[in-house]
Design a protein around this motif. Structure first.
Motif, PDB file in Angstrom:
ATOM      1  N   ALA A 139     -79.614 -46.721  -8.979  1.00 26.35           N
ATOM      2  CA  ALA A 139     -79.100 -46.487  -7.675  1.00 26.35           C
ATOM      3  C   ALA A 139     -79.444 -45.486  -6.949  1.00 26.35           C
ATOM      4  O   ALA A 139     -79.566 -44.313  -7.491  1.00 26.35           O
ATOM      5  N   SER A 140     -79.707 -45.545  -5.621  1.00 22.20           N
ATOM      6  CA  SER A 140     -79.863 -44.318  -4.661  1.00 22.20           C
ATOM      7  C   SER A 140     -78.950 -44.456  -3.794  1.00 22.20           C
ATOM      8  O   SER A 140     -78.636 -45.434  -3.023  1.00 22.20           O
ATOM      9  N   ASN A 141     -78.188 -43.245  -3.302  1.00 21.58           N
ATOM     10  CA  ASN A 141     -77.291 -43.044  -2.323  1.00 21.58           C
ATOM     11  C   ASN A 141     -77.821 -41.692  -1.715  1.00 21.58           C
ATOM     12  O   ASN A 141     -78.115 -41.689  -0.372  1.00 21.58           O
ATOM     13  N   GLU A 142     -77.320 -40.573  -2.257  1.00 23.73           N
ATOM     14  CA  GLU A 142     -77.317 -39.212  -1.558  1.00 23.73           C
ATOM     15  C   GLU A 142     -78.921 -39.011  -1.141  1.00 23.73           C
ATOM     16  O   GLU A 142     -79.229 -38.395  -0.496  1.00 23.73           O
ATOM     17  N   SER A 143     -79.845 -39.463  -2.162  1.00 26.48           N
ATOM     18  CA  SER A 143     -81.239 -39.059  -1.722  1.00 26.48           C
ATOM     19  C   SER A 143     -81.636 -39.699  -0.492  1.00 26.48           C
ATOM     20  O   SER A 143     -82.369 -39.220   0.405  1.00 26.48           O
TER      21      SER A 143
END
Length: 114
Positions: free
Chosen positions: A35-39
């Motif tokens: 999962a990716s959110n902040e990047s």
């Protein structure tokens, strides 16, 4: 947890369950959920994403949650380690279920023999 965080967590949970079922059906598979959110948000994108990588086929399925489209999930396929992705569809988040994700994994990760 924010609404966006809940959307991401729900999609991660669906992808994780689909991945477990896929690996049970295909013991030769070498898949991993991420999962990716902040990047992505640091890059200025208003998106979160869940990926399922298959090292066996070198393919990556991407499920993209865009803040401005809160009911939709964008779906893409690409090659692991590259930025080369093709948008292949969209689904309502509430209708994208484990079986739908498994179907995508079967279509894109399992070598087709004729």
């Amino acid at each position: 947890m924010s609404l966006f965080g809940k959307r991401l967590q729900a999609l991660v949970d669906k992808a994780t369950e689909a991945n477990k079922a896929f690996n049970a059906r295909h013991p030769e598979a070498s898949t991993m959920v991420g999962a990716s959110n902040e990047s992505l948000r640091r890059l200025g994108d208003d998106v979160d994403a869940v990926s399922i990588d298959d090292r066996h086929s070198n393919q990556r399925l991407m499920f993209i949650l865009k803040d401005s489209l809160p009911d939709s999930v964008g779906i893409g396929i690409g090659t692991i380690g590259t930025e080369d992705f093709e948008f292949i569809g969209e689904a309502r988040q509430d209708s994208l279920d484990e079986m739908g994700i498994i179907s995508l994994m079967e279509r894109h990760f399992v070598k087709q023999t004729h």
